[in-house]
Design a protein around this motif. Structure first.
Motif, mmCIF file in Angstrom:
data_model
loop_
_atom_site.group_PDB
_atom_site.id
_atom_site.type_symbol
_atom_site.label_atom_id
_atom_site.label_comp_id
_atom_site.label_asym_id
_atom_site.label_seq_id
_atom_site.Cartn_x
_atom_site.Cartn_y
_atom_site.Cartn_z
ATOM 1 N N SER A 109 -5.116 0.669 -9.102
ATOM 2 C CA SER A 109 -5.523 -0.492 -8.320
ATOM 3 C C SER A 109 -6.679 -0.103 -7.402
ATOM 4 O O SER A 109 -7.038 1.070 -7.275
ATOM 5 C CB SER A 109 -4.358 -1.020 -7.497
ATOM 6 N N ALA A 110 -7.238 -1.072 -6.731
ATOM 7 C CA ALA A 110 -8.358 -0.845 -5.813
ATOM 8 C C ALA A 110 -7.880 -0.588 -4.393
ATOM 9 O O ALA A 110 -8.674 -0.615 -3.457
ATOM 10 C CB ALA A 110 -9.294 -2.049 -5.834
ATOM 11 N N GLN A 111 -6.577 -0.306 -4.235
ATOM 12 C CA GLN A 111 -6.029 -0.120 -2.898
ATOM 13 C C GLN A 111 -5.223 1.170 -2.798
ATOM 14 O O GLN A 111 -4.693 1.669 -3.791
ATOM 15 C CB GLN A 111 -5.132 -1.299 -2.523
ATOM 16 N N GLN A 127 17.231 10.320 21.171
ATOM 17 C CA GLN A 127 15.915 10.551 20.570
ATOM 18 C C GLN A 127 15.190 9.229 20.374
ATOM 19 O O GLN A 127 15.818 8.169 20.249
ATOM 20 C CB GLN A 127 16.068 11.243 19.211
ATOM 21 N N PRO A 128 13.860 9.273 20.324
ATOM 22 C CA PRO A 128 13.118 8.048 20.009
ATOM 23 C C PRO A 128 13.449 7.570 18.597
ATOM 24 O O PRO A 128 13.663 8.379 17.693
ATOM 25 C CB PRO A 128 11.650 8.476 20.105
ATOM 26 N N THR A 129 13.511 6.287 18.414
ATOM 27 C CA THR A 129 13.627 5.717 17.075
ATOM 28 C C THR A 129 12.224 5.524 16.516
ATOM 29 O O THR A 129 11.400 4.832 17.130
ATOM 30 C CB THR A 129 14.352 4.353 17.117
ATOM 31 N N VAL A 130 11.935 6.160 15.389
ATOM 32 C CA VAL A 130 10.623 6.033 14.749
ATOM 33 C C VAL A 130 10.804 5.259 13.458
ATOM 34 O O VAL A 130 11.598 5.648 12.595
ATOM 35 C CB VAL A 130 9.995 7.412 14.478
ATOM 36 N N ARG A 131 10.079 4.177 13.316
ATOM 37 C CA ARG A 131 10.207 3.322 12.139
ATOM 38 C C ARG A 131 8.957 3.405 11.264
ATOM 39 O O ARG A 131 7.873 3.767 11.739
ATOM 40 C CB ARG A 131 10.473 1.875 12.548
ATOM 41 N N LEU A 132 9.152 3.022 10.016
ATOM 42 C CA LEU A 132 8.081 3.066 9.022
ATOM 43 C C LEU A 132 7.512 1.676 8.798
ATOM 44 O O LEU A 132 8.251 0.690 8.732
ATOM 45 C CB LEU A 132 8.636 3.622 7.708
ATOM 46 N N PHE A 133 6.193 1.607 8.663
ATOM 47 C CA PHE A 133 5.486 0.372 8.325
ATOM 48 C C PHE A 133 4.572 0.697 7.152
ATOM 49 O O PHE A 133 3.694 1.557 7.258
ATOM 50 C CB PHE A 133 4.671 -0.117 9.526
ATOM 51 N N SER A 134 4.775 0.032 6.018
ATOM 52 C CA SER A 134 3.985 0.304 4.811
ATOM 53 C C SER A 134 3.109 -0.894 4.483
ATOM 54 O O SER A 134 3.556 -2.048 4.555
ATOM 55 C CB SER A 134 4.900 0.601 3.624
ATOM 56 N N CYS A 135 1.851 -0.609 4.112
ATOM 57 C CA CYS A 135 0.921 -1.674 3.775
ATOM 58 C C CYS A 135 -0.099 -1.151 2.763
ATOM 59 O O CYS A 135 -0.040 0.014 2.353
ATOM 60 C CB CYS A 135 0.209 -2.195 5.023
ATOM 61 N N PHE A 136 -1.021 -2.007 2.362
ATOM 62 C CA PHE A 136 -2.107 -1.613 1.471
ATOM 63 C C PHE A 136 -3.439 -1.779 2.187
ATOM 64 O O PHE A 136 -3.613 -2.694 2.997
ATOM 65 C CB PHE A 136 -2.121 -2.477 0.202
ATOM 66 N N VAL A 137 -4.388 -0.876 1.871
ATOM 67 C CA VAL A 137 -5.768 -1.028 2.342
ATOM 68 C C VAL A 137 -6.706 -0.811 1.164
ATOM 69 O O VAL A 137 -6.379 -0.087 0.215
ATOM 70 C CB VAL A 137 -6.110 -0.036 3.476
ATOM 71 N N ASP A 138 -7.868 -1.424 1.222
ATOM 72 C CA ASP A 138 -8.850 -1.252 0.156
ATOM 73 C C ASP A 138 -9.395 0.170 0.156
ATOM 74 O O ASP A 138 -9.720 0.731 1.221
ATOM 75 C CB ASP A 138 -10.013 -2.232 0.335
ATOM 76 N N LYS A 139 -9.521 0.747 -1.030
ATOM 77 C CA LYS A 139 -10.074 2.096 -1.125
ATOM 78 C C LYS A 139 -11.493 2.164 -0.580
ATOM 79 O O LYS A 139 -11.912 3.200 -0.033
ATOM 80 C CB LYS A 139 -10.048 2.559 -2.583
#
Length: 603
Positions: free
Chosen positions: A306-308, A428-440
């Motif tokens: 893909s282009a991302q 402890q701090p709670t660290v969360r994940l955020f997933s996304c796409f960006v253009d290459k």
């Protein structure tokens, strides 16, 4: 082409893996490349947290001090090149620390680093593009600790082309650590998608170290030598075929079944496994046992990527704490439930007095009473359990109260309560994940090799969805629900995580069993079986080359990674749980001479 065959050994499947793996491969593996994978989504969260305290941190320090320092001279003498993503979110600091050791040892080893995955400096541009979270559509959080794109193999190959002996990357897809050397050695073109898919499969199989040499295998009793497991070696050829083996006289087991389980690990649709360099189709690969502890793999297909890029970001979201206590004696499960309820009631009362508000989330598991099995538990009368209480709260002060109020249960609550030796639970701090796409096109990838910086461009191609192949599903006569067996009798499998989703593969032990899986282990049935854990949809994908199916379970892990309060935040036990599901088979299969009966007699 520079080489007829290339031998790649994987000496680390995660940050914290045994330091004996790289040494074993260097001493006995006859390898050309040593690759080491340190980065999971959980690891990126941890590294981001560490770097906030020390700007010279943020990489896998064990790679430098524990692994590379004692190996440097042998690597130089044997001309073994090293590829690793140990750079984490600070590849320059990792390089500098290793360069100091190389100079102290008076060795001539050249280091290159791959940069460009860190998108934190471009955070405002991402906001301007209104990037959204995959699956939920949520906007970017206000404050992010790290933002990293999953880069591919092209910059690794470029670094090797420039003469690097050691290549250190930040965030990249795990499989790129093996594909990069193969691009370099075999001079594959970036549009040769079938070979790129095959090289990616090499990396995918070996990336988790001993997970493909018998580790985590369903039939674990068959696996010898857990105390000295052999780390995997891939012998790769220019046509894309390869074999998996391990150093001689080491523990472990390499069969078509152990390899098949690893192939399915952390994959969704096997016809469309998206990577930065290629979109892979592993659905019709073939596995062949060519010798003891040696399996050949062929048949990977690919098409244009893909282009991302996929991007993994982490952000702080309040605080977390987990307490565990042992409770023994009659009615242990019931006592554990009441203790948990009392601790939560007590602390909530104290929160109210201080106007701190309620917990953000609470997760109670009674370990030993098969809490993770929910309605499928079979241990109503167990006499020994571990009570686990996991909590989150916006304020650290509230969880400090929670930590202090664990001990009073030892004199105020259930008989048989113990297990305080570990001290108060840490907050402890709670660290969360955020997933996304960006253009290459919006990401600049660079290779810094021996003081010079080179920008790496990605070729883009046109893609077309591959045509669906035909599948042969054996007919299974109507079993009339009269001959139940646990699923493990006819299948094996493995589970893994991707953020808050999990995959569970089921692979038929014989081709004759595929029809039972097809007709009885449906999306609806798997969804119902895991309804106490899985909050999203369940999707089933056929895997004809491996005589099996892959299930993707969305919203299955309580947030996933270190954000989850569960004892199994990565879904490692899900396949084992599903293999207890009851299915029905023809009566003759269970006879003494039947295909299941014979195997039972031999086991």
């Amino acid at each position: 082409m520079k080489s007829a065959e290339v031998r790649i050994g994987c000496g680390a499947g995660f940050w914290g893996d045994s330091a004996s793996g790289p040494r074993q491969l260097v001493d006995f593996g006859e390898i050309d490349y040593l690759v080491m994978d340190y980065l999971a989504e959980i690891t990126m969260s941890i590294l981001a947290r560490v770097k906030t305290k020390d700007q010279n941190a943020g990489y896998a320090t064990d790679f430098v001090t524990t692994v590379m320092k004692p190996l440097l001279k042998d690597l130089a003498d044997k001309k073994i090149k090293v590829i690793t993503n140990a750079g984490g979110i600070n590849a320059r600091a990792c390089r500098d620390a290793l360069q100091t050791l190389i100079e102290d040892a008076n060795l001539d080893l050249k280091i290159a680093i791959v940069e460009g995955d860190d998108l934190l400096p471009a955070l405002e541009d991402l906001r301007a593009h209104d990037v959204r979270e995959i699956g939920t559509g949520a906007p970017l959080p206000e404050s992010l600790a790290s933002v990293n794109a999953y880069l591919g193999a092209t910059p690794i190959a470029a670094a090797l082309n420039l003469g690097a002996d050691i290549v250190i990357t930040g965030r990249c897809v795990d499989s790129a650590l093996a594909l990069g050397p193969l691009l370099h050695e075999f001079e594959w073109q970036i549009e040769d998608y079938d070979r790129l898919a095959a090289g990616s499969l090499v990396g995918h199989v070996i990336e988790c170290g001993t997970q493909c040499t018998g580790g985590l295998f369903t039939d674990w009793k068959q696996v010898p030598g857990w105390d000295d497991m052999g780390f995997p070696i891939a012998t790769c050829r220019a046509d894309g075929s390869f074999t998996i083996t391990k150093p001689p006289h080491t523990g472990g087991l390499i069969t078509t079944q152990t390899i098949a389980e690893q192939v399915t690990y952390e994959i969704g649709d096997p016809t469309c496994y998206e990577l930065p360099d290629v979109c892979c189709d592993f659905s019709d690969i073939t596995l062949h046992q060519v010798a003891d502890h040696e399996v050949e793999i062929r048949g990977a297909k690919g098409q244009a990527p893909s282009a991302q890029y996929k991007v993994s970001a982490t952000y702080a979201d309040g605080y977390r704490a987990t307490a565990t206590l042992m409770i023994g004696g009659i009615d242990a499960t019931q006592k554990a439930t009441r203790v948990a309820e009392a601790i939560l009631a007590r602390t909530r009362r104290l929160f109210d007095e201080r106007e701190l508000g309620d917990y953000s989330d609470v997760d109670i598991e009674t370990l030993g009473a098969e809490a993770s099995y929910g309605p499928h538990s079979r241990t109503a009368s167990t006499r020994e359990v571990i009570l686990k209480i996991g909590v989150t709260h916006p304020h650290k002060a509230a969880l400090n109260i929670f930590a202090r109020e664990i001990y009073p249960s030892g004199t105020a609550m259930s008989p048989g309560i113990t297990g305080f030796a570990g001290g108060r639970p840490s907050v402890q701090p709670t660290v969360r994940l955020f997933s996304c796409f960006v253009d290459k096109a919006d990401v600049t990838v660079r290779v810094n090799a021996m003081g010079d910086t080179h920008t790496i461009a990605y070729a883009q191609g046109r893609r077309a969805r591959p045509a669906e192949g035909s599948r042969s599903i054996p007919d299974v006569e109507d079993c009339a629900h009269e001959n139940p067996v646990p699923l493990i009798k006819i299948a094996h499998g493995r589970s893994g995580d991707k953020g808050n989703s999990a995959n569970v593969s089921l692979l038929a032990r014989r081709q004759e069993f595929v029809g039972v899986l097809e007709h009885q282990v449906t999306e609806a049935r798997v969804s119902a079986y895991f309804s106490h854990l899985v909050k999203g949809p369940v999707t089933r994908f056929a895997w004809p080359g491996l005589n099996g199916y892959n299930f993707v379970l969305e919203q299955a892990l309580g947030g996933g990674g270190i954000a989850s309060l569960r004892y199994d935040p990565q879904g490692k036990a899900l396949a084992q749980m599903l293999l207890d599901l009851e299915v029905w088979v023809p009566a003759e299969w269970l006879d003494e001479g039947g295909i299941i009966g014979r195997e039972q007699a031999q086991s």
